[in-house]
Design a protein around this motif. Structure first.
Motif, mmCIF file in Angstrom:
data_model
loop_
_atom_site.group_PDB
_atom_site.id
_atom_site.type_symbol
_atom_site.label_atom_id
_atom_site.label_comp_id
_atom_site.label_asym_id
_atom_site.label_seq_id
_atom_site.Cartn_x
_atom_site.Cartn_y
_atom_site.Cartn_z
ATOM 1 N N GLU A 96 -11.650 -0.332 -12.354
ATOM 2 C CA GLU A 96 -12.378 0.914 -12.673
ATOM 3 C C GLU A 96 -12.093 2.008 -11.648
ATOM 4 N N VAL A 97 -12.090 1.615 -10.339
ATOM 5 C CA VAL A 97 -11.979 2.653 -9.293
ATOM 6 C C VAL A 97 -10.534 2.878 -8.811
ATOM 7 N N GLN A 98 -9.661 1.872 -9.006
ATOM 8 C CA GLN A 98 -8.228 1.980 -8.655
ATOM 9 C C GLN A 98 -8.008 2.520 -7.231
ATOM 10 N N LEU A 99 -8.592 1.873 -6.254
ATOM 11 C CA LEU A 99 -8.445 2.347 -4.871
ATOM 12 C C LEU A 99 -7.070 1.946 -4.336
ATOM 13 N N PRO A 100 -6.241 2.920 -3.953
ATOM 14 C CA PRO A 100 -4.879 2.579 -3.517
ATOM 15 C C PRO A 100 -4.850 1.813 -2.199
ATOM 16 N N ASN A 101 -5.922 1.927 -1.409
ATOM 17 C CA ASN A 101 -5.961 1.279 -0.088
ATOM 18 C C ASN A 101 -6.694 -0.067 -0.123
ATOM 19 N N LEU A 102 -6.830 -0.663 -1.306
ATOM 20 C CA LEU A 102 -7.495 -1.972 -1.414
ATOM 21 C C LEU A 102 -6.643 -2.966 -2.202
ATOM 22 N N GLN A 103 -6.418 -4.145 -1.583
ATOM 23 C CA GLN A 103 -5.753 -5.257 -2.246
ATOM 24 C C GLN A 103 -6.671 -6.477 -2.150
ATOM 25 N N LEU A 104 -6.488 -7.427 -3.072
ATOM 26 C CA LEU A 104 -7.326 -8.629 -3.093
ATOM 27 C C LEU A 104 -6.448 -9.873 -2.980
ATOM 28 N N PHE A 136 0.848 -1.209 0.000
ATOM 29 C CA PHE A 136 0.000 0.000 0.000
ATOM 30 C C PHE A 136 0.878 1.251 0.000
ATOM 31 N N PRO A 137 0.399 2.350 -0.583
ATOM 32 C CA PRO A 137 1.204 3.577 -0.548
ATOM 33 C C PRO A 137 1.370 4.137 0.858
ATOM 34 N N ARG A 138 0.356 3.908 1.737
ATOM 35 C CA ARG A 138 0.459 4.436 3.109
ATOM 36 C C ARG A 138 0.359 3.308 4.132
ATOM 37 N N LYS A 139 1.206 3.380 5.153
ATOM 38 C CA LYS A 139 1.131 2.397 6.242
ATOM 39 C C LYS A 139 0.038 2.851 7.192
ATOM 40 N N PRO A 165 -3.761 1.211 9.581
ATOM 41 C CA PRO A 165 -4.382 -0.026 10.075
ATOM 42 C C PRO A 165 -5.012 -0.860 8.958
ATOM 43 N N LEU A 166 -4.816 -2.166 9.087
ATOM 44 C CA LEU A 166 -5.225 -3.093 8.026
ATOM 45 C C LEU A 166 -6.467 -3.899 8.442
ATOM 46 N N TYR A 167 -7.511 -3.815 7.620
ATOM 47 C CA TYR A 167 -8.760 -4.559 7.855
ATOM 48 C C TYR A 167 -8.954 -5.568 6.732
ATOM 49 N N ILE A 168 -9.403 -6.771 7.096
ATOM 50 C CA ILE A 168 -9.606 -7.794 6.068
ATOM 51 C C ILE A 168 -11.031 -8.337 6.109
ATOM 52 N N GLU A 169 -11.535 -8.728 4.936
ATOM 53 C CA GLU A 169 -12.819 -9.435 4.864
ATOM 54 C C GLU A 169 -12.555 -10.819 4.297
ATOM 55 N N GLN A 190 -13.537 2.954 0.016
ATOM 56 C CA GLN A 190 -13.879 4.308 -0.441
ATOM 57 C C GLN A 190 -14.202 5.231 0.738
ATOM 58 N N LYS A 191 -14.942 4.680 1.725
ATOM 59 C CA LYS A 191 -15.363 5.483 2.881
ATOM 60 C C LYS A 191 -14.199 5.782 3.819
ATOM 61 N N HIS A 192 -13.199 4.885 3.844
ATOM 62 C CA HIS A 192 -12.119 4.992 4.839
ATOM 63 C C HIS A 192 -10.737 4.993 4.198
ATOM 64 N N PRO A 193 -10.360 6.113 3.586
ATOM 65 C CA PRO A 193 -9.006 6.179 3.006
ATOM 66 C C PRO A 193 -7.919 6.130 4.076
ATOM 67 N N GLU A 194 -8.323 6.301 5.341
ATOM 68 C CA GLU A 194 -7.344 6.283 6.447
ATOM 69 C C GLU A 194 -7.005 4.852 6.891
ATOM 70 N N PHE A 195 -7.628 3.859 6.268
ATOM 71 C CA PHE A 195 -7.330 2.450 6.569
ATOM 72 C C PHE A 195 -6.950 1.714 5.284
ATOM 73 N N ASN A 196 -6.198 0.626 5.437
ATOM 74 C CA ASN A 196 -5.941 -0.286 4.314
ATOM 75 C C ASN A 196 -6.878 -1.487 4.429
ATOM 76 N N PHE A 197 -7.263 -2.032 3.280
ATOM 77 C CA PHE A 197 -8.208 -3.158 3.259
ATOM 78 C C PHE A 197 -7.694 -4.267 2.343
ATOM 79 N N ILE A 198 -7.982 -5.513 2.760
ATOM 80 C CA ILE A 198 -7.728 -6.662 1.885
ATOM 81 C C ILE A 198 -8.990 -7.514 1.850
ATOM 82 N N GLY A 199 -9.475 -7.780 0.644
ATOM 83 C CA GLY A 199 -10.609 -8.687 0.464
ATOM 84 C C GLY A 199 -10.088 -10.056 0.083
ATOM 85 N N ILE A 200 -10.537 -11.077 0.821
ATOM 86 C CA ILE A 200 -10.090 -12.453 0.557
ATOM 87 C C ILE A 200 -11.270 -13.262 0.019
ATOM 88 N N GLU A 201 -11.019 -14.018 -1.038
ATOM 89 C CA GLU A 201 -12.085 -14.826 -1.639
ATOM 90 C C GLU A 201 -11.446 -16.040 -2.286
#
Ligand SMILES: C[S@@+](CC[C@H](N)C(=O)[O-])C[C@H]1O[C@@H](n2cnc3c(N)ncnc32)[C@H](O)[C@@H]1O
Length: 212
Positions: A84-92, A35-38, A40-44, A58-69
């Motif tokens: 499409e949205v290129q959210l820098p704070n989201l990884q999959l 992620f570009p910014r260090k 807190p990391l939240y995962i689903e 989108q709602k929380h640019p102050e957090f990093n997120f990882i979606g697991i599937e």
């Protein structure tokens, strides 16, 4: 949820390693480097088609997120949205959440979301439920001391099972909702695809917030 095979999904994932990781063990303890910014990391776990994790990022640019599937097609659908949205704070991650402690180091995660997890209703399938004790012990390992677990479902059987499983494991409940959509807390809620479908039918949505 089983999605029909889509031949484009696997090649699309392979072509976009900047957004999707298929061998998450390689990033154990190093997820912040993705992620570009260090922050807190939240995962689903079990993000399905990704509405929740994308809206949260989108709602929380102050957090990093990882979606697991674990389904390639579902991951491919989320990837299309992310392209499409290129959210820098989201990884999959496209992998099985049953091996979570191989993917994340101790205390690497600030919070875990489980949304409308598969109920696996037969007794012999209990080990696959995302609130089974073997999953809880991995959540405990990867979560920070103050980290929390949030679990939503429309499935009364899975909800009752999860209350008992979390309690037997010694987790503390911060809040329990028997009908989230009838509560004032709905203002802060971020919907999932399943949640929209079931709440539109008038089914109550159950929720637990808990910590170790
Ligand atoms: C019923 S769907 C719900 C999808 C989404 N969370 C929602 O609320 O709309 C459950 C999803 O969890 C995924 N899943 C189930 N067990 C999993 C596991 N062990 N690791 C990763 N994904 C899992 C399934 O493939 C499916 O896409």
């Amino acid at each position: 949820m089983r999605l029909r095979n889509k031949p484009w999904a696997k090649p699309l994932i392979a072509a976009n390693p900047q957004w999707v990781i298929t061998s998450p063990n390689e990033y154990r303890g190093k997820w912040q480097d993705r992620f570009p910014r260090k922050q807190p990391l939240y995962i689903e776990i079990g993000m399905g088609k990704g509405r929740f994790i994308i809206e949260m990022a989108q709602k929380h640019p102050e957090f990093n997120f990882i979606g697991i599937e674990m389904q390639t097609v579902a991951t491919g659908i989320v990837l299309k949205k992310q392209l499409e949205v290129q959210l820098p704070n989201l990884q999959l991650i496209c992998a099985n959440g049953a091996n979570l402690s191989e993917y994340f180091a101790n205390s690497e995660v600030a919070g875990i979301y489980l949304n409308f997890s598969d109920p696996w209703p037969k007794k012999r399938q209990a080990k696959r439920r995302l609130t089974y004790k073997s999953f809880l012990s991995q959540y405990q390992q990867v979560l920070q001391v103050k980290g929390h677990l949030e679990f939503k479902t429309d499935n009364r059987g899975l909800f009752e099972y999860s209350l008992v499983s979390l309690n037997e494991y010694g987790m503390k409940f911060d809040k329990v909702w028997l009908d989230l959509h009838a509560s004032p807390d709905i203002e802060q809620n971020t919907m999932t695809e399943y949640e929209e479908k079931f709440s539109a039918k008038g089914q109550p949505i159950y929720k637990i917030e808990a910590h170790f």
